[in-house]
Structure formats: C-alpha cells, structure tokens
Design a protein around this motif. Structure first.
Motif, short mmCIF file in Angstrom:
data_model
loop_
_atom_site.label_atom_id
_atom_site.label_comp_id
_atom_site.label_asym_id
_atom_site.label_seq_id
_atom_site.Cartn_x
_atom_site.Cartn_y
_atom_site.Cartn_z
N LEU A 109 -9.97 80.25 -102.01
CA LEU A 109 -9.47 79.47 -100.88
C LEU A 109 -9.79 80.15 -99.55
CD1 LEU A 109 -6.09 78.08 -102.24
CD2 LEU A 109 -8.30 76.92 -102.07
N LYS A 110 -9.79 81.47 -99.52
CA LYS A 110 -10.19 82.19 -98.31
C LYS A 110 -11.65 81.88 -97.98
CE LYS A 110 -7.08 86.10 -99.00
NZ LYS A 110 -7.03 87.54 -99.35
N LEU A 111 -12.50 81.86 -99.01
CA LEU A 111 -13.92 81.58 -98.81
C LEU A 111 -14.15 80.16 -98.29
CD1 LEU A 111 -15.46 83.19 -102.01
CD2 LEU A 111 -15.66 84.02 -99.66
N ILE A 112 -13.45 79.20 -98.87
CA ILE A 112 -13.70 77.83 -98.43
C ILE A 112 -13.14 77.57 -97.03
CG2 ILE A 112 -13.91 76.91 -100.76
CD1 ILE A 112 -11.12 75.59 -100.17
N LYS A 113 -12.06 78.25 -96.68
CA LYS A 113 -11.55 78.13 -95.31
C LYS A 113 -12.57 78.69 -94.32
CE LYS A 113 -6.64 78.33 -96.46
NZ LYS A 113 -5.42 79.17 -96.39
#
Length: 145
Positions: free
Chosen positions: A86-90
C-alpha cells in the motif's frame, strides 16, 4: 478478475459456458464486504480464477455497479506484505479507497482496495505467511502474461 452480477445463481450458467470454466458450486457470503462471491476456474495457460460478485443487500458497496449493468469492476493481485504494498501504490499516486480488512472468501486474509489515476479499481490480497512467493490467487497464473 472480478465481475459484478445481479445474481450469481441466475448468471453462473452463462459464465461457465462462455468461459469454458468449471465451478465448484460454492457461494461465499462476506458480511464485511457486503457481497456474495463465487469463483470459476478457466482452463489452459495460467488457469485463471474469475470471481463473480453479487451484492448481499441494498447497502452493498457493489450495488452501484449492478445499477450500471455490472461488468468488470476490478483486478486482484496477491502481495507478500499488504502494508508495504500500500505504501508503494500510494507513491504511484493511487488512492486507497478501502483500508485493509479480513475477507471471508480468502480465509480471513487481509484485502484492501485502491483506485489508480486511470480509474482502475484494484484489490490487493495479502498472501498467506508461508506462501508469500506464490503467484497471484484470484487471477492465478504468470503475472507477466
């Protein structure tokens, strides 16, 4: 990939026939997701699983899709570490539209939803702890194809 349908029971036959898929007859109710789901397995390279999603009531988050005629609302990917992913997609300018929560259809593993800048709805499923390197579950097969 997941398709929203008004009624799994009424539409399953057409999906099985048109996709030349097999169906185990199981329909899973997930009260946290407000939906009923079932999975069809296709045959051939990659053996994809196709998910049919039916609203479980008038307040289901998939109801708006049925009012638009249903169809392909999302793609699902299995990821090793959901929080890290989720950090990567944000960072890729995606918006998390549904925070991680357990999913009945996936043995209470966590799922989260995100919307890409291109308005593609993505579901991310956290891999079981002991099989994090396995390929994607809902769209089983080689992710590069």
């Amino acid at each position: 990939m997941g398709f929203v349908v008004k009624s799994i029971d009424e539409q399953i036959g057409g999906f099985v026939k048109s996709l030349a898929a097999t169906w185990d007859g199981k329909i899973i109710h997930d009260p946290l997701q407000g939906a009923k789901v079932t999975f069809l397995r296709t045959h051939g390279t990659g053996d994809a699983l196709v998910e049919l999603v039916e609203p479980a009531g008038e307040d289901s988050p998939v109801c708006p899709f049925t009012k638009l005629g249903g169809g392909l609302p999302h793609l699902c990917y299995q990821v090793g570490d959901l929080a890290e992913h989720l950090k990567l997609i944000k960072a890729a300018r995606c918006i998390v539209v549904r925070a991680p929560q357990p999913a009945v259809a996936f043995e209470q593993r966590l799922i989260a939803w995100a919307l890409t800048p291109e308005r593609l709805l993505l579901e991310f499923l956290e891999a079981p702890r002991n099989t994090a390197d396995l390929p994607f579950v809902e769209l089983i097969g080689d992710k590069s194809s």
